[in-house]
Structures are given as structure tokens and as C-alpha cells.
Design a protein around this motif. Sequence first.
Motif, PDB file in Angstrom:
ATOM      1  N   THR A   1       0.811  -1.209   0.000  1.00  0.00           N
ATOM      2  CA  THR A   1       0.000   0.000   0.000  1.00  0.00           C
ATOM      3  C   THR A   1       0.852   1.270   0.000  1.00  0.00           C
ATOM      4  O   THR A   1       0.364   2.334  -0.364  1.00  0.00           O
ATOM      5  CB  THR A   1      -0.943   0.036   1.215  1.00  0.00           C
ATOM      6  OG1 THR A   1      -0.178  -0.138   2.403  1.00  0.00           O
ATOM      7  CG2 THR A   1      -1.986  -1.066   1.107  1.00  0.00           C
ATOM      8  N   LEU A   2       2.119   1.149   0.411  1.00  0.00           N
ATOM      9  CA  LEU A   2       3.007   2.306   0.422  1.00  0.00           C
ATOM     10  C   LEU A   2       4.443   1.851   0.192  1.00  0.00           C
ATOM     11  O   LEU A   2       4.919   0.928   0.842  1.00  0.00           O
ATOM     12  CB  LEU A   2       2.921   3.042   1.768  1.00  0.00           C
ATOM     13  CG  LEU A   2       3.896   4.192   2.003  1.00  0.00           C
ATOM     14  CD1 LEU A   2       3.676   5.333   1.017  1.00  0.00           C
ATOM     15  CD2 LEU A   2       3.782   4.700   3.431  1.00  0.00           C
ATOM     16  N   ILE A   3       5.107   2.497  -0.738  1.00  0.00           N
ATOM     17  CA  ILE A   3       6.540   2.304  -0.969  1.00  0.00           C
ATOM     18  C   ILE A   3       7.191   3.630  -0.618  1.00  0.00           C
ATOM     19  O   ILE A   3       6.817   4.665  -1.165  1.00  0.00           O
ATOM     20  CB  ILE A   3       6.832   1.943  -2.437  1.00  0.00           C
ATOM     21  CG1 ILE A   3       6.174   0.607  -2.794  1.00  0.00           C
ATOM     22  CG2 ILE A   3       8.338   1.911  -2.694  1.00  0.00           C
ATOM     23  CD1 ILE A   3       6.131   0.337  -4.283  1.00  0.00           C
TER      24      ILE A   3
ATOM     25  N   ALA B   1       7.187  13.544   0.966  1.00  0.00           N
ATOM     26  CA  ALA B   1       6.366  13.841  -0.203  1.00  0.00           C
ATOM     27  C   ALA B   1       5.656  12.565  -0.617  1.00  0.00           C
ATOM     28  O   ALA B   1       6.257  11.484  -0.595  1.00  0.00           O
ATOM     29  CB  ALA B   1       7.230  14.360  -1.348  1.00  0.00           C
ATOM     30  N   PHE B   2       4.376  12.683  -0.982  1.00  0.00           N
ATOM     31  CA  PHE B   2       3.594  11.521  -1.395  1.00  0.00           C
ATOM     32  C   PHE B   2       3.042  11.713  -2.793  1.00  0.00           C
ATOM     33  O   PHE B   2       2.641  12.814  -3.183  1.00  0.00           O
ATOM     34  CB  PHE B   2       2.427  11.275  -0.428  1.00  0.00           C
ATOM     35  CG  PHE B   2       2.856  10.832   0.930  1.00  0.00           C
ATOM     36  CD1 PHE B   2       3.377   9.555   1.126  1.00  0.00           C
ATOM     37  CD2 PHE B   2       2.760  11.682   2.021  1.00  0.00           C
ATOM     38  CE1 PHE B   2       3.785   9.144   2.384  1.00  0.00           C
ATOM     39  CE2 PHE B   2       3.161  11.281   3.276  1.00  0.00           C
ATOM     40  CZ  PHE B   2       3.668  10.004   3.458  1.00  0.00           C
ATOM     41  N   TYR B   3       3.012  10.590  -3.526  1.00  0.00           N
ATOM     42  CA  TYR B   3       2.486  10.538  -4.885  1.00  0.00           C
ATOM     43  C   TYR B   3       1.466   9.407  -4.938  1.00  0.00           C
ATOM     44  O   TYR B   3       1.694   8.337  -4.380  1.00  0.00           O
ATOM     45  CB  TYR B   3       3.613  10.249  -5.883  1.00  0.00           C
ATOM     46  CG  TYR B   3       4.732  11.259  -5.815  1.00  0.00           C
ATOM     47  CD1 TYR B   3       4.789  12.303  -6.739  1.00  0.00           C
ATOM     48  CD2 TYR B   3       5.714  11.184  -4.827  1.00  0.00           C
ATOM     49  CE1 TYR B   3       5.815  13.245  -6.668  1.00  0.00           C
ATOM     50  CE2 TYR B   3       6.728  12.122  -4.747  1.00  0.00           C
ATOM     51  CZ  TYR B   3       6.774  13.151  -5.673  1.00  0.00           C
ATOM     52  OH  TYR B   3       7.781  14.089  -5.605  1.00  0.00           O
ATOM     53  N   ASP B   4       0.341   9.636  -5.617  1.00  0.00           N
ATOM     54  CA  ASP B   4      -0.657   8.588  -5.808  1.00  0.00           C
ATOM     55  C   ASP B   4      -0.187   7.689  -6.947  1.00  0.00           C
ATOM     56  O   ASP B   4       0.223   8.184  -8.002  1.00  0.00           O
ATOM     57  CB  ASP B   4      -2.010   9.205  -6.166  1.00  0.00           C
ATOM     58  CG  ASP B   4      -3.043   8.133  -6.408  1.00  0.00           C
ATOM     59  OD1 ASP B   4      -3.385   7.425  -5.451  1.00  0.00           O
ATOM     60  OD2 ASP B   4      -3.484   7.991  -7.570  1.00  0.00           O
ATOM     61  N   ILE B   5      -0.195   6.386  -6.727  1.00  0.00           N
ATOM     62  CA  ILE B   5       0.204   5.451  -7.779  1.00  0.00           C
ATOM     63  C   ILE B   5      -0.919   4.448  -8.072  1.00  0.00           C
ATOM     64  O   ILE B   5      -0.679   3.276  -8.311  1.00  0.00           O
ATOM     65  CB  ILE B   5       1.548   4.751  -7.475  1.00  0.00           C
ATOM     66  CG1 ILE B   5       1.540   4.034  -6.124  1.00  0.00           C
ATOM     67  CG2 ILE B   5       2.691   5.748  -7.537  1.00  0.00           C
ATOM     68  CD1 ILE B   5       2.790   3.181  -5.855  1.00  0.00           C
ATOM     69  N   GLY B   6      -2.145   4.944  -8.041  1.00  0.00           N
ATOM     70  CA  GLY B   6      -3.277   4.103  -8.428  1.00  0.00           C
ATOM     71  C   GLY B   6      -3.598   3.006  -7.435  1.00  0.00           C
ATOM     72  O   GLY B   6      -3.334   1.846  -7.705  1.00  0.00           O
TER      73      GLY B   6
ATOM     74  N   ALA C   1      -2.305   2.812  -4.387  1.00  0.00           N
ATOM     75  CA  ALA C   1      -1.230   2.764  -3.396  1.00  0.00           C
ATOM     76  C   ALA C   1      -0.538   4.129  -3.407  1.00  0.00           C
ATOM     77  O   ALA C   1      -0.888   5.005  -4.196  1.00  0.00           O
ATOM     78  CB  ALA C   1      -0.235   1.652  -3.724  1.00  0.00           C
ATOM     79  N   LYS C   2       0.420   4.306  -2.520  1.00  0.00           N
ATOM     80  CA  LYS C   2       1.168   5.562  -2.442  1.00  0.00           C
ATOM     81  C   LYS C   2       2.651   5.283  -2.584  1.00  0.00           C
ATOM     82  O   LYS C   2       3.149   4.214  -2.223  1.00  0.00           O
ATOM     83  CB  LYS C   2       0.931   6.268  -1.099  1.00  0.00           C
ATOM     84  CG  LYS C   2      -0.504   6.576  -0.782  1.00  0.00           C
ATOM     85  CD  LYS C   2      -1.061   7.658  -1.651  1.00  0.00           C
ATOM     86  CE  LYS C   2      -2.501   7.963  -1.238  1.00  0.00           C
ATOM     87  NZ  LYS C   2      -3.200   8.768  -2.183  1.00  0.00           N
ATOM     88  N   PHE C   3       3.349   6.288  -3.112  1.00  0.00           N
ATOM     89  CA  PHE C   3       4.804   6.284  -3.233  1.00  0.00           C
ATOM     90  C   PHE C   3       5.283   7.489  -2.451  1.00  0.00           C
ATOM     91  O   PHE C   3       4.765   8.599  -2.624  1.00  0.00           O
ATOM     92  CB  PHE C   3       5.193   6.397  -4.709  1.00  0.00           C
ATOM     93  CG  PHE C   3       6.670   6.524  -4.950  1.00  0.00           C
ATOM     94  CD1 PHE C   3       7.488   5.407  -4.901  1.00  0.00           C
ATOM     95  CD2 PHE C   3       7.238   7.753  -5.238  1.00  0.00           C
ATOM     96  CE1 PHE C   3       8.850   5.513  -5.139  1.00  0.00           C
ATOM     97  CE2 PHE C   3       8.600   7.872  -5.483  1.00  0.00           C
ATOM     98  CZ  PHE C   3       9.408   6.748  -5.434  1.00  0.00           C
ATOM     99  N   GLY C   4       6.245   7.266  -1.542  1.00  0.00           N
ATOM    100  CA  GLY C   4       6.721   8.364  -0.718  1.00  0.00           C
ATOM    101  C   GLY C   4       8.220   8.569  -0.804  1.00  0.00           C
ATOM    102  O   GLY C   4       8.979   7.630  -1.032  1.00  0.00           O
ATOM    103  N   LEU C   5       8.615   9.819  -0.636  1.00  0.00           N
ATOM    104  CA  LEU C   5      10.012  10.201  -0.483  1.00  0.00           C
ATOM    105  C   LEU C   5      10.122  10.789   0.914  1.00  0.00           C
ATOM    106  O   LEU C   5       9.356  11.694   1.268  1.00  0.00           O
ATOM    107  CB  LEU C   5      10.400  11.253  -1.527  1.00  0.00           C
ATOM    108  CG  LEU C   5      10.206  10.862  -2.987  1.00  0.00           C
ATOM    109  CD1 LEU C   5      10.420  12.066  -3.895  1.00  0.00           C
ATOM    110  CD2 LEU C   5      11.148   9.726  -3.364  1.00  0.00           C
TER     111      LEU C   5
END
Length: 138
Positions: free
Chosen positions: A7-9, A38-43, A45-49
Motif C-alpha cells: 500500500t506504500l513504498i 512527499a507523497f504521490y498517488d500510484i493508483g 497505493a502511495k509512493f513516498g520520499l
Amino acid sequence: MQANRVTLITLGVADLAVSKAFYAALGWVLEEATDDVAFYDIGGAKFGLYSLGKMAEDLDLSIDDLGCGASNLSQNYPTEAEVDAAYDLALSAGAKPVKKPAAIFWGGYSGAFADPDGHVWEVACNPFWPLNDEGHIA
């Protein structure tokens, strides 16, 4: 609940501003951010830095103990030309070349680059995993 899901990388980064600029140059759309993450929506799930210092603090580890396990993230494309374009875009955004795209032994086509913190991304065309209109594995 299904166990085999993500759900989150989250990638630990040395300089959040540099990493956000790199991913923006690749076309990533920022969803939300603070001074440390920082979070990005990846359909679905979320991708975070996440800044390394805050990540270490949250996990109760030193920055040196965070590790950098052997892994890579992958983006699949429907054609070899799109793989080449994604690879070239990453290099123009400041990525370090890892492997120039080429035909690969398993029947696909792939290349790899590293982001500003050394996280390795593969760009690939996998003829065995067709993609839907949203770019998800069909």
C-alpha cells in the motif's frame, strides 16, 4: 485481508527538494508534501520520499542502520520505444545510467537507471504482462 499487497513504498532520500525535482522532471505529480516527506498517488497505493533523518527517527534507527537492501523498482511500458523514451527522460532529469535498454534473456526489453539517492529503477517492456489503458498489468 489479502497479505500479498503493497500500500506504500517509501524511499529514504538525502535531500527531499532534489528528489522532488527529479521525480517532477520525470512527470510524477505530487499529491501532498511537508518539509520531510512527499507523497504521490500510484493508483491504489502511495509512493513516498522521506528525508533520511526523519525516516531513521521514525524507525528508531541510525541513518547508517537503515540499510539499502538489494532491490529495484520497475515501470513497464507497452513498447520498446517507450522504454527508450523513459530511460532517456530519466537521464535528462539527472539519473545515473545503470544499464542501457536492450533485449533481455527472458524475452523482454529493459534498462535501468538510479535516482539521485541511488535507488535503482528498471524500465521494461514485458510481452508476457500486457498493460491496460491506465498502465497497470492486465
